[in-house]
Enzyme design. Structure first.
Site, short mmCIF file in Angstrom:
data_model
loop_
_atom_site.label_atom_id
_atom_site.label_comp_id
_atom_site.label_asym_id
_atom_site.label_seq_id
_atom_site.Cartn_x
_atom_site.Cartn_y
_atom_site.Cartn_z
N GLY A 1 0.82 -1.21 0.00
CA GLY A 1 0.00 0.00 0.00
C GLY A 1 0.86 1.26 0.00
O GLY A 1 0.51 2.26 -0.64
N SER B 1 -3.51 9.99 7.30
CA SER B 1 -2.72 8.93 6.68
C SER B 1 -1.41 9.50 6.14
O SER B 1 -1.41 10.42 5.32
CB SER B 1 -3.52 8.30 5.53
OG SER B 1 -2.64 7.66 4.62
N GLN C 1 0.52 7.94 4.24
CA GLN C 1 0.67 7.55 2.83
C GLN C 1 0.06 8.62 1.93
O GLN C 1 0.62 9.00 0.91
CB GLN C 1 0.00 6.19 2.58
CG GLN C 1 0.71 5.07 3.31
CD GLN C 1 0.06 3.72 3.10
OE1 GLN C 1 -1.04 3.63 2.56
NE2 GLN C 1 0.73 2.67 3.55
N ASP D 1 -0.33 0.16 13.11
CA ASP D 1 0.12 -1.18 12.68
C ASP D 1 0.35 -2.13 13.85
O ASP D 1 0.58 -3.32 13.64
CB ASP D 1 1.43 -1.06 11.89
CG ASP D 1 1.20 -0.41 10.53
OD1 ASP D 1 0.07 -0.46 10.03
OD2 ASP D 1 2.16 0.15 9.97
N LYS E 1 -6.45 -2.03 6.12
CA LYS E 1 -5.01 -2.32 6.01
C LYS E 1 -4.82 -3.53 5.09
O LYS E 1 -5.68 -3.84 4.29
CB LYS E 1 -4.43 -2.54 7.41
CG LYS E 1 -4.42 -1.28 8.25
CD LYS E 1 -3.49 -0.24 7.65
CE LYS E 1 -3.60 1.09 8.35
NZ LYS E 1 -2.81 2.13 7.69
N ARG F 1 1.32 -8.82 9.50
CA ARG F 1 1.31 -8.46 10.93
C ARG F 1 0.36 -9.36 11.74
O ARG F 1 0.60 -9.62 12.91
CB ARG F 1 0.96 -6.98 11.11
CG ARG F 1 1.98 -6.07 10.43
CD ARG F 1 2.03 -4.68 10.99
NE ARG F 1 2.68 -3.78 10.05
CZ ARG F 1 4.01 -3.63 9.91
NH1 ARG F 1 4.83 -4.30 10.68
NH2 ARG F 1 4.51 -2.79 9.03
#
Ligand code: S3P
Length: 432
Positions: free
Chosen positions: A92, A163, A165, A315, A342, A390
Site C-alpha cells: 500500500g 494517513s 501515505q 500497525d 489495512k 502483521r
C-alpha cells in the site's frame, strides 16, 4: 495460570531489519534527487523491493550491494515512461506514494497490485491529486490505476483521513508542481517524508499548532543528494518486545530502533500496561530518533486507549491485542476504523483469531474489548491471516503461550520481515 510453553523465555539480541516506511522513502526521494546517494541498512523485503523495481522501471540506476544500495538520482522531472504496468504486490505504501510521484510526470503509467492491494481504497490519494489537476483513473476506487501526463496546480489541501501515505503522495506530487502547495493535517501521522525532504534540501516549511500541522512546499526546486542510514523498525521490533514481556524468564535487547514520536504509540501503550522496557542510548541520525531497547518479562495490566493512540500505532494493534490477552485486567482500544482497510480487515481478523484462541473479546462500533483469563481453551488452532504479515507475526507470538497454532499463509511475513522465523526461534521462539 497459563503455562509457559517456552520455559526458558525469550532471550538475546534479535537482528531487526531496517524500517519499512523509511526504506520506501529512501528509494523514492534519492531517485528524484540530483546526484548519487548511498543508502545503508535498507529493508530488503517484498514490499520495499517492489518500490525498488518500480524506480528501476522508471529509469533510475540503482546498484545493489550487500547491506547498501547506491541510487543515481535523475532529478525531479526526468523519470522515463515504464515499458509495462508497474506491479506493486501487497504494498500500500508503494501504491500511494508512487501515485503521487507519477501524477506530475510527463508520461502515462499504470499501477497494479495483488488481490489484497487491489481491494484497498485508492480514492483517498487519487482525489486530492485530481484536485491538483492530476489525471488518474482508478478501477472502482482501487488498483489497477492509470495516471496520464498532466501539469499539476499547487493547491491548499486538508487531509480528511489521517494517513502518512496520503500526505506523502501529495508531498511527492508537490515537489514537481510550480508554486506553493499547502497540506493541513489535523491529526498526527508519521513524518518520515517531511524529515527526509528537509535533509534533501526541499523548500518545505512546517508549522505546528497543537495536533494540527501545516506543511508548505514550494515545488520545482531540485533536491540535492544525501546519504541515509535506515534505522531498524519499531513495528517489526514490537513482536519481539511483546514475546519477551508475556513469557517468564525473558530479557531481550533491540539495537538501533527508530523511536520517532509520531510512531511510538506501542511503547507508550505498553508503558501504561506496566511493561518493563528501558530505552537507552537515545540519539539522532538523519534527523530520526534512534535508541536501543531493553525488555524484561513483566506482569501486564489492562489499559484503555483512546483513538489518539491509533494515530501513533495503527500497525501495532494486532500484537498489542496479544499482549492484552495476557494482562491481569481487561483492555479497551478505541477508534480502530482505519484497521479495517489495512493489508486485511485487521479488526475482523484480530477478533476472529483471538476468539478461536479462546479469548473473550468483542468489538463495538470501532472499539475492541479484551477480557483476559487465567486459562484459555483453543477452539480452532488454525489462524486466518488473509495474507497479512502483521496478523501472522502477532499470532506466532500468541503461539509462545498457547501453541501449537497453525498460521495460514505464513509466507506473508516476507512483505516486511523475511528473517522473522529464524530470529524468533534463535531467541527461544517455537515457530515450526
Ligand atoms: C505507512 C503509513 C501507514 C501504515 C503503513 C505504512 C507509511 O498507513 O499503516 O504500514 O509508510 O506511510 P496510513 O498512512 O494509510 O495510515
Amino acid at each position: 495460570m497459563i503455562s509457559n510453553l517456552i520455559t526458558k523465555g525469550m532471550n538475546g539480541i534479535p537482528k531487526i531489519p531496517g524500517d519499512k516506511s523509511i526504506s520506501h522513502r529512501s528509494i523514492i526521494i534519492p531517485s528524484i534527487s540530483n546526484g548519487i546517494c548511498e543508502i545503508n541498512n535498507i529493508l530488503k523485503s517484498e514490499d520495499v523491493l517492489h518500490t525498488l523495481k518500480a524506480l528501476k522501471a522508471l529509469g533510475v540506476r540503482i546498484i545493489e550491494k550487500e547491506e547498501k544500495i547506491i541510487i543515481e538520482g535523475r532529478g525531479l522531472n526526468s523519470l522515463i515512461e515504464p515499458k509495462n504496468p508497474i506491479y506493486l504486490g501487497n504494498s500500500g505504501t508503494s501504491a500511494r506514494l508512487l501515485t503521487g510521484l507519477l501524477s506530475s510526470q510527463k508520461f502515462k503509467s499504470i499501477l497494479k497490485g495483488d488481490k489484497s492491494l487491489s481491494s484497498r481504497p485508492m480514492n483517498r490519494i487519487a482525489n486530492p491529486l485530481i484536485n491538483m489537476n492530476a489525471k488518474i483513473n482508478t478501477t472502482n476506487g482501487s488498483l489497477p490505476l492509470t495516471i496520464e501526463s498532466s501539469n499539476l496546480i499547487a493547491r491548499d489541501i486538508e487531509l480528511t483521513i489521517p494517513s502518512a501515505q496520503i500526505k506523502s503522495g501529495i508531498l511527492l506530487a508537490a515537489l514537481n508542481t510550480e508554486g506553493k502547495t499547502t497540506i493541513t493535517e489535523n491529526k498526527v501521522t508519521r513524518d518520515h517524508t517531511e524529515i527526509m525532504l528537509e535533509s534533501f534540501g526541499a523548500n518545505i516549511e512546517i508549522e505546528k499548532l497543537g495536533s494540527k500541522k501545516i506543511i508548505k512546499v514550494v515545488g520545482q526546486r531540485e533536491l540535492y543528494p544525501n546519504n541515509i542510514d535506515v534505522p531498524n523498525d519499531l513495528s517489526s521490533s514490537a513482536f519481539f518486545i511483546v514475546s519477551a514481556l508475556i513469557n517468564k524468564n525473558s530479557h531481550i535487547t533491540l539495537k538501533n530502533i527508530n523511536n520517532n514520536s509520531t510512531r511510538n504509540g506501542i511503547l507508550l501503550a505498553l508503558g501504561k500496561m506496566g511493561a518493563n522496557i528501558k530505552l537507552i542510548n537515545q540519539r539522532t541520525i538523519n534527523n530520526e530518533n534512534l535508541c536501543d531497547i531493553e525488555v524484561y518479562s513483566s506482569d501486564l495490566r489492562g489499559c484503555e486507549l483512546g483513538p489518539e493512540y491509533a494515530d501513533l500505532m495503527i500497525d501495532e494493534y494486532p500484537i498489542l491485542s496479544v499482549a492484552a490477552s495476557f494482562a491481569n485486567s481487561p483492555s479497551v482500544f478505541r477508534g480502530l476504523k482505519e484497521l479495517k482497510v489495512k493489508e486485511s480487515d485487521r479488526l475482523k481478523l484480530i477478533l476472529l483469531n483471538l476468539q478461536n484462541c479462546g479469548i473473550n473479546c468483542k468489538t463495538e462500533n470501532d472499539d475492541l474489548y479484551i477480557y483476559p483469563s487465567e486459562n484459555y481453551k483453543i477452539i480452532n488452532s488454525s489462524i486466518q491471516t488473509d495474507f497479512d504479515h502483521r496478523i501472522a507475526m502477532a499470532f506466532c507470538v500468541m503461539g509462545t503461550k498457547l501453541g501449537p497454532l497453525k498460521i495460514k499463509d505464513f509466507k506473508s511475513v516476507n512483505t516486511s520481515f523475511p528473517s522473522f522465523r529464524d530470529e524468533f526461534n534463535k531467541l527461544g521462539g517455537n515457530i515450526f
